[in-house]
Design a protein around this motif. Structure first.
Motif, PDB file in Angstrom:
ATOM      1  N   UNK A 112      13.342 -15.430  12.928  1.00 50.19           N
ATOM      2  CA  UNK A 112      12.074 -14.738  12.730  1.00 50.19           C
ATOM      3  C   UNK A 112      10.922 -15.702  12.492  1.00 50.19           C
ATOM      4  N   UNK A 113      11.215 -16.807  11.816  1.00 52.50           N
ATOM      5  CA  UNK A 113      10.178 -17.797  11.530  1.00 52.50           C
ATOM      6  C   UNK A 113      10.861 -19.107  11.182  1.00 52.50           C
ATOM      7  N   UNK A 114      10.314 -20.194  11.659  1.00 54.73           N
ATOM      8  CA  UNK A 114      10.769 -21.530  11.254  1.00 54.73           C
ATOM      9  C   UNK A 114       9.520 -22.395  11.162  1.00 54.73           C
ATOM     10  N   UNK A 115       9.388 -23.076  10.029  1.00 54.60           N
ATOM     11  CA  UNK A 115       8.233 -23.933   9.812  1.00 54.60           C
ATOM     12  C   UNK A 115       8.686 -25.202   9.111  1.00 54.60           C
ATOM     13  N   UNK A 116       8.082 -26.315   9.497  1.00 57.99           N
ATOM     14  CA  UNK A 116       8.334 -27.600   8.855  1.00 57.99           C
ATOM     15  C   UNK A 116       6.987 -28.143   8.392  1.00 57.99           C
ATOM     16  N   UNK A 117       6.934 -28.560   7.144  1.00 58.77           N
ATOM     17  CA  UNK A 117       5.690 -29.101   6.583  1.00 58.77           C
ATOM     18  C   UNK A 117       5.262 -30.336   7.377  1.00 58.77           C
TER      19      UNK A 117
END
Length: 193
Positions: A112-117
């Motif tokens: 649904x969502x994947x984020x990397x700083x």
């Protein structure tokens, strides 16, 4: 693939106390190329093209669906088979996360969502998070992992392809009445082994 600087990230399931960390993560990106979508009667093609100056995309805050009521917390998501997995840096800061959901009727795990700083990109965090999502998919009995990405997110599209995902669809109207109007949704899938 190990992180480029040998940093070890802890991967764990999110708890309700982690909600603020996840919501605060900067998921924006900058790219010097985008994928132009050329549609035809019997399909479409993607053509990677440069953009000058580079394009920076900042995602709007998630708007609550009027019909959904209150947002689920992490405990409710996990109970329903929709966990969020976190990647924590050695100092305890959030390096990234992936939220997934499993549908038994078609044995699909959806990312649904994947984020990397931003400060942790290029260090294997996304790959580690996706590996944990795939492990969860196998635990659920999923046949494949599926995700959606905008055509302007060339860095993510390249990363997904390196991870073994293949293009499986297009939606030219998904973002039509949003702040992302003019972008196209690309769908990718990967068999779960």
């Amino acid at each position: 693939m190990p992180p480029a600087d040998d940093t070890t990230y802890e991967i764990r399931t999110a708890t309700p106390e982690d909600t603020g960390l996840v919501e605060a993560l900067d998921g924006s990106f900058t790219t010097a190329t985008v994928f132009q979508v050329e549609t035809a009667e019997n399909g479409f093609t993607l053509r990677e093209t440069p953009v000058d100056p580079p394009l920076t995309k900042v995602f709007p805050e998630d708007e609550e669906d009027e019909d959904s009521g209150a947002e689920e917390d992490e405990a409710e998501r996990s109970e329903k088979g929709h966990p969020t997995f976190l990647a924590l840096a050695p100092d305890g800061s959030l390096a990234g996360f992936v939220s997934v959901s499993y549908a038994g009727w078609n044995r699909r795990l959806t990312v649904e969502d994947i984020e990397v700083a931003p400060g942790h990109r290029g260090r294997g965090v996304g790959r580690a998070l996706m590996s944990r999502a795939e492990e969860f998919a196998r635990e659920c009995g999923a046949g494949h992992v599926w995700l959606e990405v905008t055509n302007i997110n060339a860095p993510a599209l390249h990363a997904y392809r390196r991870m073994g995902f293949a293009l499986c669809g297009l939606d030219t109207s998904l973002y039509e009445f949003t702040a992302s109007a003019g972008e196209y949704a690309l769908y990718l899938s990967k068999p779960c082994r």
